[in-house]
Scaffold this motif. Structure first.
Motif, PDB file in Angstrom:
ATOM      1  N   GLU A  88       0.812  -1.214   0.000  1.00 23.63           N
ATOM      2  CA  GLU A  88       0.000   0.000   0.000  1.00 23.63           C
ATOM      3  C   GLU A  88       0.847   1.267   0.000  1.00 23.63           C
ATOM      4  O   GLU A  88       0.449   2.289  -0.580  1.00 23.63           O
ATOM      5  N   VAL A  91       1.396   2.878  -3.396  1.00 24.72           N
ATOM      6  CA  VAL A  91       0.268   3.407  -4.172  1.00 24.72           C
ATOM      7  C   VAL A  91       0.446   4.886  -4.502  1.00 24.72           C
ATOM      8  O   VAL A  91       0.209   5.292  -5.655  1.00 24.72           O
ATOM      9  N   LYS A  95       0.157   6.562  -8.259  1.00 26.64           N
ATOM     10  CA  LYS A  95      -0.814   7.623  -8.572  1.00 26.64           C
ATOM     11  C   LYS A  95      -0.109   8.861  -9.115  1.00 26.64           C
ATOM     12  O   LYS A  95      -0.578   9.495 -10.070  1.00 26.64           O
ATOM     13  N   TYR A  98       0.948   8.192 -12.813  1.00 26.40           N
ATOM     14  CA  TYR A  98      -0.151   8.224 -13.775  1.00 26.40           C
ATOM     15  C   TYR A  98      -0.818   9.592 -13.850  1.00 26.40           C
ATOM     16  O   TYR A  98      -1.348   9.975 -14.904  1.00 26.40           O
ATOM     17  N   TYR A 148      -4.916  13.175  -9.947  1.00 32.94           N
ATOM     18  CA  TYR A 148      -4.386  12.251  -8.936  1.00 32.94           C
ATOM     19  C   TYR A 148      -5.480  11.361  -8.352  1.00 32.94           C
ATOM     20  O   TYR A 148      -5.259  10.176  -8.076  1.00 32.94           O
ATOM     21  N   HIS A 149      -6.693  11.933  -8.196  1.00 32.24           N
ATOM     22  CA  HIS A 149      -7.797  11.177  -7.606  1.00 32.24           C
ATOM     23  C   HIS A 149      -8.826  10.719  -8.648  1.00 32.24           C
ATOM     24  O   HIS A 149      -9.901  10.248  -8.279  1.00 32.24           O
ATOM     25  N   SER A 150      -8.491  10.859  -9.922  1.00 37.34           N
ATOM     26  CA  SER A 150      -9.437  10.520 -10.983  1.00 37.34           C
ATOM     27  C   SER A 150      -9.671   9.019 -11.085  1.00 37.34           C
ATOM     28  O   SER A 150      -8.823   8.204 -10.689  1.00 37.34           O
ATOM     29  N   PHE A 151     -10.814   8.663 -11.662  1.00 38.89           N
ATOM     30  CA  PHE A 151     -11.138   7.252 -11.883  1.00 38.89           C
ATOM     31  C   PHE A 151     -10.116   6.618 -12.827  1.00 38.89           C
ATOM     32  O   PHE A 151      -9.720   5.465 -12.633  1.00 38.89           O
ATOM     33  N   GLN A 154      -7.003   5.810 -10.913  1.00 32.38           N
ATOM     34  CA  GLN A 154      -7.270   4.689  -9.999  1.00 32.38           C
ATOM     35  C   GLN A 154      -7.299   3.366 -10.765  1.00 32.38           C
ATOM     36  O   GLN A 154      -6.791   2.338 -10.279  1.00 32.38           O
ATOM     37  N   VAL A 157      -3.756   2.326 -11.656  1.00 28.51           N
ATOM     38  CA  VAL A 157      -3.065   1.813 -10.469  1.00 28.51           C
ATOM     39  C   VAL A 157      -3.517   0.382 -10.173  1.00 28.51           C
ATOM     40  O   VAL A 157      -2.700  -0.490  -9.857  1.00 28.51           O
ATOM     41  N   ALA A 158      -4.828   0.137 -10.300  1.00 26.07           N
ATOM     42  CA  ALA A 158      -5.350  -1.213 -10.075  1.00 26.07           C
ATOM     43  C   ALA A 158      -4.753  -2.195 -11.080  1.00 26.07           C
ATOM     44  O   ALA A 158      -4.401  -3.333 -10.727  1.00 26.07           O
ATOM     45  N   ARG A 161      -1.190  -2.934 -10.139  1.00 26.64           N
ATOM     46  CA  ARG A 161      -1.167  -3.858  -9.003  1.00 26.64           C
ATOM     47  C   ARG A 161      -1.355  -5.299  -9.484  1.00 26.64           C
ATOM     48  O   ARG A 161      -0.660  -6.218  -9.050  1.00 26.64           O
TER      49      ARG A 161
END
Length: 213
Positions: A88, A91, A95, A98, A148-151, A154, A157-158, A161
């Protein structure tokens, strides 16, 4: 100071890569064969991925060697950076990568991220510190925060992972060629050696593609 450090690393990388000559590479010693083979995202070209983490000192050390190699990258090779997400605490770095990519600022700021963390000891995992830092780089805080917090970020990042799991990463930095072959400083004996092995694996993958046409 920072530019002088980068220049010194670049010169060292150029000299070392040029001087690194290897005998025939051997599976299990210099590189691993991935099973199963992973799909590539670059149709018609040999794909090279570096899995990295901004906070990793070995990734920072490898970076100038890779940049030197990229200056002479063969035309039939597509290179991608993929931020590894092994835990974690990694992460925020993914972020950041990206978000900069989404804003079209990755090429300009990628080196500066590494320098901020490893030379200036800036904690870019702290969002308030990060926002101050990006503002100093000339970025709009809100635009960066939205990215940074956009879908979309995210989702990337997924995916990164999941790729870390699919490629069975043991650590970073790790270099993967054509979804088949994996090498690293540990596997190759040194970080510059890993770049030399990667180069040989590119040739191997190219020959295999030619035979399978």
């Amino acid at each position: 100071m920072r530019s002088a450090h980068r220049l010194a690393l670049g010169i060292l990388a150029a000299l070392t890569v040029a001087a690194t000559a290897r005998a025939e590479i051997v599976a299990g010693r210099d590189y691993l064969v991935l099973n199963p083979v992973q799909p590539t995202a670059t149709e018609g070209k040999v794909e090279v991925i570096e899995f990295f983490w901004y906070g990793c000192p070995h990734c920072y050390e490898l970076h100038p060697y890779l940049k030197q190699w990229l200056k002479h990258k063969p035309r039939d090779v597509e290179f991608r950076y993929v931020p590894a997400v092994a835990r974690e605490s990694w992460v925020p770095g993914a972020k950041l990568f990206y978000a900069l990519e989404a804003l079209g600022e990755l090429d300009r700021l990628n080196d500066r991220v590494y320098d901020a963390i490893h030379l200036e000891q800036v904690d870019l995992n702290d969002e308030r510190v990060l926002l101050d830092w990006v503002a100093k780089q000339g970025l709009d805080r809100q635009k960066f925060l939205d990215a940074y917090h956009s879908f979309a970020v995210q989702a990337k990042v997924a995916k990164a992972r999941q790729m870390a799991r699919d490629y069975r990463l043991r650590g970073v930095p790790t270099l993967v060629v054509d979804g088949k072959y994996l090498t690293s400083g540990t596997q190759a004996g040194s970080l510059q050696g890993a770049v030399a092995v990667m180069d040989e694996l590119v040739k191997k993958a190219r020959e295999e593609r030619a035979r399978n046409r």
